[in-house]
Design an enzyme around this catalytic site. Structure first.
Site, PDB file in Angstrom:
ATOM      1  NE  ARG A  46      -2.932   0.481   3.334  1.00 17.36           N
ATOM      2  CZ  ARG A  46      -2.239   0.749   4.455  1.00 17.36           C
ATOM      3  NH1 ARG A  46      -1.514   1.853   4.550  1.00 17.36           N
ATOM      4  NH2 ARG A  46      -2.274  -0.087   5.470  1.00 17.36           N
ATOM      5  CE1 TYR A  98     -17.186   9.851 -15.991  1.00 20.70           C
ATOM      6  CE2 TYR A  98     -16.372  10.066 -13.751  1.00 20.70           C
ATOM      7  CZ  TYR A  98     -16.915   9.296 -14.755  1.00 20.70           C
ATOM      8  OH  TYR A  98     -17.181   7.985 -14.526  1.00 20.70           O
TER       9      TYR A  98
HETATM   10  C1  LIG Z   1     -13.409   8.668 -16.664  1.00 24.20           C
HETATM   11  C2  LIG Z   1     -13.091  10.009 -16.181  1.00 24.20           C
HETATM   12  C3  LIG Z   1     -12.857  10.260 -14.828  1.00 24.20           C
HETATM   13  C4  LIG Z   1     -12.975   9.183 -13.781  1.00 24.20           C
HETATM   14  O1  LIG Z   1     -11.991   8.211 -13.902  1.00 24.20           O
HETATM   15  P1  LIG Z   1     -12.202   6.658 -13.502  1.00 24.20           P
HETATM   16  O2  LIG Z   1     -10.915   6.029 -13.877  1.00 24.20           O
HETATM   17  O3  LIG Z   1     -13.380   6.160 -14.286  1.00 24.20           O
HETATM   18  O4  LIG Z   1     -12.492   6.633 -12.038  1.00 24.20           O
HETATM   19  C5  LIG Z   1     -12.485  11.536 -14.454  1.00 24.20           C
HETATM   20  N1  LIG Z   1     -12.403  12.543 -15.353  1.00 24.20           N
HETATM   21  C6  LIG Z   1     -12.652  12.348 -16.659  1.00 24.20           C
HETATM   22  C7  LIG Z   1     -12.525  13.486 -17.611  1.00 24.20           C
HETATM   23  C8  LIG Z   1     -13.013  11.084 -17.117  1.00 24.20           C
HETATM   24  O5  LIG Z   1     -13.271  10.898 -18.421  1.00 24.20           O
END
Ligand SMILES: *Cc1c(COP(=O)(O)O)cnc(C)c1O
Length: 381
Positions: A46, A98
């Site tokens: 970790r 997002y």
């Molecule tokens: C997919 C995405 C995230 C989140 O990432 P994960 O790996 O799915 O947790 C954050 N920001 C953007 C712009 C994304 O496309």
């Protein structure tokens, strides 16, 4: 080193023990110590793992940061970042985000942890005003944003934030470090969902933070270990493998996306196209200034709204209907029903995210095949 060389050699090198040109997957949770407390730099996975350390060095090199910290997902990276803030901190965030980012910020609000405020970061006057209304813990932007491909002037916003002593965090997932390096433009921290272009093959979920100064890196490493949202060594290996081909893939993504965007723009069934590489994009000049290319993401509003969007997605052959982005294969989705459904409908509408918006992650299949596919699917409308 130029970018493509850095992607293969930056922060990396053969395994000192065997000469293996790829870092071994150190699939171990713990490390034998020669005496209590005497380690070879690793005591528990970790805290640190050699495969993960290699990935972190490579990411720092690509973004031009002083260090990087890897996580089990982009959201794991963001959540850990938010833990650096004292309770009640104001967070100024861009309006187009997002869906999962919006969701965790709103959760932090309802739990009384943080006070997020959203503003249109394209409007520098609004940014200046918001910063002037009181202290803030960080400014958080996506550029290009997900899913509307709006841009934020990183240099200008970083400057305004710096005047108030507020760090700027840029989610650089859409551009990837190949097309944009926010730390070089004045941002303090870059966030990635390495699930997307850095991994590049839709076979791993991961995230990362890259910071411009060693103190922030140290703080994030401390929290990475304390909070524990770490990626496994196999996932780190997969992201590293993706990174080696980032440049060639991004060039292919962008060339195909430009063709698709131009085809869509000229079609009678299309109401609007969002792609920073089109000269009709309202921020095309800014894109030319702060990016080295325009990426592989294209959004399109069809005249027929949601029914047309459903029909269009059903007619596409090579674009799978799916969430996520940035893999070699093309994907299509309707954000209002999929990636952004965690944003309430009225809030989506206020932000300009229409129910019928289609988001395309243009892959690296042959461009002629993709163009034909989109043209034929549009022909069914
Ligand atoms: C997919 C995405 C995230 C989140 O990432 P994960 O790996 O799915 O947790 C954050 N920001 C953007 C712009 C994304 O496309």
């Amino acid at each position: 080193m130029r970018f493509d060389t850095r992607a293969i050699h930056g922060g990396q090198g053969p395994d000192p023990l065997t000469g293996a040109v790829n870092v071994p997957v150190y699939q171990t949770s713990t490390y034998a110590q020669t005496a209590p407390g005497e380690t070879k730099g690793y005591d528990y996975s970790r805290t640190a793992n050699p495969t993960r350390s290699m990935l972190e060095r490579a990411l720092a090199e690509l973004e031009g940061g002083k260090g990087a910290v890897a996580f089990g997902s982009g959201m794991g990276a963001l959540t850990t970042l938010l833990w650096t803030l004292p309770a009640g901190t104001r967070v100024l965030a861009g309006e187009d985000l997002y869906g999962g980012t919006y969701r965790i910020l709103e959760h932090a609000r309802t739990q009384g942890m943080l006070r997020p405020e959203y503003l249109d970061m394209r409007d520098l006057g609004a940014v200046r005003q918001a910063l002037g209304r009181g202290p803030a813990g960080l400014v958080y932007v996506e550029t290009p944003s997900n899913p509307l491909l709006d841009l934020v002037d990183i240099r200008a916003v970083a400057e305004l934030a710096r005047e108030r002593g507020v760090p700027l965090v840029v989610d650089n997932t859409f551009a990837s470090p190949y097309f944009q390096r926010p730390l070089e433009l004045g941002a303090q921290i870059v966030l990635h969902s390495t699930t997307k272009y850095l991994g590049g093959h839709s076979d791993v979920v991961g995230g990362a933070l890259v910071a411009a100064d060693p103190k922030t890196v140290e703080r994030l490493h401390w929290l990475q270990n304390a909070a524990g949202a770490v990626p496994g060594p196999w996932d780190c290996f997969l992201v590293l493998r993706g990174i080696h081909t980032l440049g060639v893939r991004m060039r292919a993504h962008a060339a195909n996306a430009q063709r698709i965007a131009e085809l869509l723009e000229g079609h009678p069934q299309v109401a609007s196209v969002h792609y920073p590489g089109l000269s009709s994009h309202p921020q095309h000049a800014l894109a030319r200034r702060q990016m080295h290319g325009f990426g592989g993401m294209v959004s399109v509003e069809l005249r027929g709204g949601l029914p047309a969007a459903r029909k269009f997605l059903g007619a596409l052959q090579y674009f799978y209907i799916g969430e996520s982005l940035g893999g070699v294969e093309s994907l299509a989705e309707v954000p209002a029903l999929m990636t952004h459904q965690s944003i309430p409908p009225e809030e989506r509408r206020r932000r300009g995210l229409g129910d019928g918006l289609v988001r395309l992650s243009v892959g690296i299949e042959d461009g002629d095949d993709l163009v034909e596919d989109v043209r034929e699917a549009l022909g069914t409308l």
